[in-house]
Structures are given as structure tokens and as C-alpha cells.
Write a protein that holds these residues in place. Structure first.
Motif, PDB file in Angstrom:
ATOM      1  N   CYS A   1       0.862  -1.190   0.000  1.00 43.19           N
ATOM      2  CA  CYS A   1       0.000   0.000   0.000  1.00 43.19           C
ATOM      3  C   CYS A   1       0.896   1.238   0.000  1.00 43.19           C
ATOM      4  O   CYS A   1       2.110   1.119   0.054  1.00 43.19           O
ATOM      5  CB  CYS A   1      -0.942   0.007   1.210  1.00 43.19           C
ATOM      6  SG  CYS A   1      -0.085   0.131   2.793  1.00 43.19           S
TER       7      CYS A   1
ATOM      8  N   CYS B   1       1.148   3.635   2.291  1.00 42.92           N
ATOM      9  CA  CYS B   1       1.488   4.219   3.590  1.00 42.92           C
ATOM     10  C   CYS B   1       3.007   4.322   3.746  1.00 42.92           C
ATOM     11  O   CYS B   1       3.734   3.416   3.347  1.00 42.92           O
ATOM     12  CB  CYS B   1       0.953   3.353   4.723  1.00 42.92           C
ATOM     13  SG  CYS B   1      -0.825   3.295   4.800  1.00 42.92           S
TER      14      CYS B   1
ATOM     15  N   VAL C   1      -1.574   4.178   8.589  1.00 36.23           N
ATOM     16  CA  VAL C   1      -2.370   3.026   8.165  1.00 36.23           C
ATOM     17  C   VAL C   1      -3.394   3.436   7.119  1.00 36.23           C
ATOM     18  O   VAL C   1      -3.724   4.609   6.977  1.00 36.23           O
ATOM     19  CB  VAL C   1      -3.104   2.372   9.370  1.00 36.23           C
ATOM     20  CG1 VAL C   1      -2.126   1.730  10.336  1.00 36.23           C
ATOM     21  CG2 VAL C   1      -3.967   3.397  10.098  1.00 36.23           C
ATOM     22  N   CYS C   2      -3.862   2.435   6.369  1.00 38.82           N
ATOM     23  CA  CYS C   2      -4.909   2.670   5.371  1.00 38.82           C
ATOM     24  C   CYS C   2      -5.747   1.386   5.308  1.00 38.82           C
ATOM     25  O   CYS C   2      -5.397   0.392   5.933  1.00 38.82           O
ATOM     26  CB  CYS C   2      -4.279   2.993   4.011  1.00 38.82           C
ATOM     27  SG  CYS C   2      -3.518   1.565   3.217  1.00 38.82           S
TER      28      CYS C   2
ATOM     29  N   CYS D   1      -3.517  -1.919   4.637  1.00 38.19           N
ATOM     30  CA  CYS D   1      -2.689  -2.529   5.689  1.00 38.19           C
ATOM     31  C   CYS D   1      -3.488  -2.762   6.979  1.00 38.19           C
ATOM     32  O   CYS D   1      -2.999  -3.400   7.896  1.00 38.19           O
ATOM     33  CB  CYS D   1      -1.407  -1.733   5.932  1.00 38.19           C
ATOM     34  SG  CYS D   1      -1.622  -0.001   6.294  1.00 38.19           S
TER      35      CYS D   1
HETATM   36 ZN   LIG Z   1      -1.450   1.172   4.286  1.00 39.49          ZN
END
Ligand SMILES: [Zn+2]
Length: 487
Positions: free
Chosen positions: A26, A28, A40-41, A44
Motif C-alpha cells: 500500500c 502508507c 495506516v490505510c 494494511c
Molecule cells: Zn497502508
């Protein structure tokens, strides 16, 4: 027990955190020390319906490292899910590479105490994502921080080719040097960038029979010290256990143990753990990775001379001691600075001394590398030439180096400013020597007489000249003049 003998076998699994800008699957940013769950997203955090995308930089860093470890690079690899349940793993699986690792069948060379090197075979290298962290510091409950979840990790697995804890430490330190040279990881132990899991067992021969102790894997060690200590402990524990109970591999071939850093002992965690416990299967969300030959060549072109090879070359090419060569090659920037100064015509041994004794100390104080001190390789080369030619003394060279780091001026200008140029003018020095000879008839007589007193008397006379010139006479020139006067 006199006929008991044993051989130690140790293999090592190492996780190296790659220094990419973003996480493995990702966008991040990698995190250290930020507020929990601020990096975070949905990907993850393992939200449903999201799609991971591979970080190309992480993959290429991993390939570069595998090449440096002499591995065969797989043209085709894929991603697999390693399933297990733990609060810091929101997806309940970790994305890893199971049966098609990106690198295999390599080796790493490590330096031994004897000055020789030893080859340790690398079984495989593969990429995976890190898990989050459970925090237990908040009273009666635990908290989960997912900042680390999804951080790219390169896992390196060796064959059990090491025979002592010291060898394992050498390998770990050599690997740290390599990944730093390659620029693929900061390999900062304090930040957990390298974590180790050694597996240890013994082959014991007693009364003509051979016994193998069960393999113990020690989990999650994050310092060289813990790595070395835990292995030493485990060797003795296994030997004691065998002598007491006769337990061998047939009665369970593998155990997992943890390291208690306070008690300095390993503790049993699990008796057995097999690959099928993880239900590996290909990740349907990620496309397999293929690497073309021309891209592989491009990555290979980024390989530099590896630190151990450099260290050995410094010993033979520049006649440096193993210790000095080790100091210079500990960091790539220092080694390159040294080489640039040598290329600029400086004397290797003097450059080495100035860097090791003055440069690295200054850099350490300022928290920078030697290249960032403000001293150019050309000025350093010039400084060593002045010392070699006897224009300045060795101690003056160190003083001038320090001044160069403050002012970035040329060494000759500083030497003149600080009045450090040695008097080498024979005419001027001859008058001073003549005066000293006249003033010290007793010492002159002793020096002429030879025997025990001779050396002492000569040194005394030399000292008198140095005193009269405030230490700025070239000792070589003074000695020559003195020898003539005394003959
Ligand atoms: Zn992430």
C-alpha cells in the motif's frame, strides 16, 4: 564421558526491513516512533474488498540483495498467504512467498578470527510483509498498533553451515554491512530493522554411535548480543539434556524457544510447527512477478564491491592491518572517501591513520559521515604528501586535519598559519646543530664513544635541536646533520 564428542550445527533466518518509502502493498509511509495507527490505510488494516499492489522498489531491493548473496533469481515468483490468527495481523494471513522464493541457492562469505573467510550457503531469500505490534503497557488490556503492518521484510534463510555462536554473529554483522553498502536497509538494530531466528542442534558421538539432538529454533532476537548469547546457552542446554535424558531427534525433531534477556536463558514455546499448519495458498489478489533478463542486468549493474572483498583488498593492496581495513570498510562512505584520497595521490597508510584516528572521531562527534566533514579527498591527499615529505610532523597532520574540518581550507595554508611547517633548510638547521654540539660537550663525547650511552646521547642532542626550533625541525634532516657532525 571421555569418548563423547559433538559437532554444533546452526542455521539462521534473518528478517531485514527494507528502506523503501512506502509499505509492501500500500502507499502508507514506513513508520518509526509515530503515534500509533497514524500510518495506516484500509489495505494494511486488512479491510474487506481492498486490493494490495506490490511495491516495485521493495522487489528490486530484494533482488539486488539476493544477487549480492550469490543467489539464483527466479524469473517467475508469486505471492502466498500464510494463514494464522493473531491480534496484530488484521487479515489473519501474512503475504509471503512460499514455494517460489525470489532468490535461492546462494552463499555469503564471512570473516573468521583467523583472518580466513568461510562460505555459508544461503537456502533462500524471499519477500514478505511485517505484522503490526501488540502493546501491553496500558494496564489490564492490550492495544494494537498497525503502523508496522505491511512493512517490507526480506527473509534470508541459511543452511546449517555455522559451527559456533561467534560464526553466527560474524554472519549477522557481515549481512548488516552488505545491506547498508547496497543501500537497501538502514539495518538499525535499535529500530528492529534486523531480527534473527537461529536454529541450533548438535550431532553427538558417544561410544561409536551418533545422536542428533532436536533442532531448537530461537524466535525473534533483535541484537547481536542476544543472538550470540542465546546460541551459546542453547548449545549447553542441549548437551545437558542429552546427557540427562538421552533425548534425540527421533522423539520430536523441532522445538521453538524464546530468549529471556534478563534470565539469559531460552524458554520452550512450542514443541512442533509445520508448514501445513499455515495453510499456505497463492494470494488471488496479487499478480505473479516475472523479471526479464535485461531488467535483471540493470539491477545487477547497481552492485558495488562488497565490504569483505574490499577489506581483503585493502590488506593486500595497501598493506593495511586487518583491523584498519575493517575500520575503513565498516561504512561504504568511509571506504569510498579513503579510495578517493588514495586516487588523488595520498599515502594509503597515512590516510587510513588520519581517517581512523581523527576523521571518524570528529564525524562521530558531529553525527555525520567523514565525507560530510568539509575535508575534500584532494586536501587529505595533499596533507599526507606533506607529512610523507617531512614538511610537517605526524601530529601536526592530525591538527591540520581538525582545522580543515572547521575551515575547509587547504592544508598548506593552515600549516603556515599555525606555524607547523617543519624547518628542513639544511643551512639554517646546521647552525642550530653546531650550537647544540658546542653547548653539550659531554653528550657529544658519549655519542662519539659508541656503546650503551651512544643512542641516549644522540637522542638528547636531537631533543635539544627540537627544543631550540620549538619542535618544527624535520627530525630526519637534523639526524643527518648530527651524524655528520659526530663522525
Ligand atoms: Zn497502508
Amino acid at each position: 564421558m571421555s569418548n563423547l564428542d559433538y559437532k554444533i550445527l546452526i542455521g539462521l533466518e534473518i528478517h531485514v526491513q527494507l528502506c523503501t518509502k512506502s509499505k509492501m502493498f500500500c502507499g502508507c509511509a514506513l513508520s518509526f516512533g509515530e503515534a500509533p495507527n497514524s500510518r495506516v490505510c484500509p489495505v494494511c488494516m486488512g479491510m474487506p474488498g481492498v486490493l494490495p499492489v506490490m511495491n516495485k522498489q521493495a522487489y528490486e531491493y530484494a533482488v539486488l540483495t539476493a544477487l549480492a548473496l550469490n543467489c539464483k533469481i527466479a524469473e517467475f515468483t508469486k505471492w502466498d498467504r500464510k494463514s494464522y490468527y493473531y491480534p496484530d495481523l488484521p487479515k489473519n494471513y501474512q503475504i509471503s512467498q512460499y514455494d517460489l522464493p525470489l532468490g535461492s541457492n546462494g552463499f555469503i562469505e564471512i570473516p573468521l578470527e583467523s583472518g580466513e573467510t568461510k562460505k555459508i550457503r544461503i537456502r533462500r531469500t524471499h519477500l514478505e510483509e511485517d505484522a503490526g505490534k501488540n502493546l501491553h503497557s496500558a494496564g489490564n488490556f492490550s492495544q494494537v498498533d498497525l503502523n508496522r503492518a505491511g512493512t517490507p521484510l526480506l527473509e534470508i534463510v541459511t543452511e546449517p553451515d555455522m559451527n559456533s555462536a561467534a560464526e553466527v554473529r560474524q554472519l549477522a554483522e557481515e549481512l548488516q554491512r552488505i545491506v547498508r553498502y547496497l543501500g537497501v536497509s538502514e539495518a538499525d538494530m535499535q529500530k528492529g530493522h534486523m531480527r534473527f531466528e537461529p536454529n541450533v542442534n548438535l550431532i553427538i558421538t558417544r561410544g561409536g554411535s551418533e545422536f542428533k539432538t532436536p533442532i531448537a529454533e530461537i524466535k525473534n532476537l533483535n541484537s547481536f548480543r542476544a543472538l550470540e548469547k542465546s546460541i551459546d546457552y542453547e548449545i549447553h542446554r542441549q548437551l545437558d539434556e542429552f546427557l540427562e535424558t538421552g533425548k534425540t531427534m527421533e522423539m520430536g525433531n523441532k522445538t521453538t524457544r524464546g530468549w529471556d534477556d534478563v534470565k539469559e536463558e531460552t524458554v520452550l514455546q512450542r514443541e512442533k510447527e509445520e508448514a501445513h499448519d499455515y495453510r499456505y495458498f497463492p494470494d488471488p489478489d496479487l499478480v505473479p512477478v516475472e523479471i526479464k533478463e535485461d531488467r535483471l542486468r540493470e539491477i545487477a549493474a547497481c552492485l558495488c564491491e562488497l565490504p569483505l572483498k574490499k577489506q581483503m583488498r585493502y590488506i593486500t593492496e595497501y598493506k593495511l592491518t586487518a583491523y584498519d581495513a575493517g575500520v575503513l570498510t565498516a561504512e561504504r562512505s568511509t571506504a569510498e572517501f579513503f579510495e578517493q584520497a588514495v586516487a588523488a595521490g595520498g599515502e594509503p597508510k597515512r590516510i587510513c591513520n588520519l581517517l581512523a584516528q581523527t576523521g571518524l572521531k570528529l564525524a562521530n562527534e558531529k553525527g555525520c559521515t567523514v565525507c560530510e566533514l568539509g575535508v575534500t579527498p584532494q586536501n587529505l591527499a595533499e596533507l599526507t604528501k606533506m607529512a610523507s615529505d617531512g614538511e610537517i610532523s605526524a601530529s601536526a597532520a592530525a591538527t591540520i586535519f581538525e582545522k580543515m574540518a572547521q575551515t575547509a581550507q587547504q592544508p598548506r595554508i593552515i600549516a603556515k598559519e599555525l606555524n607547523l611547517i617543519q624547518k628542513s633548510d639544511a643551512g639554517e638547521l646546521e647552525a642550530i646543530v653546531a650550537q647544540v654540539v658546542t653547548d653539550n660537550p659531554k653528550a657529544v663525547a658519549d655519542a662519539r664513544e659508541g656503546g650503551k650511552k651512544c643512542e641516549k646521547a644522540k637522542n638528547f642532542l636531537l631533543g635539544q635541536v627540537m627544543q631550540k626550533t620549538k619542535g618544527r625541525a624535520n627530525p630526519k634532516v637534523v639526524s643527518d646533520i648530527l651524524a655528520l657532525k659526530l663522525s
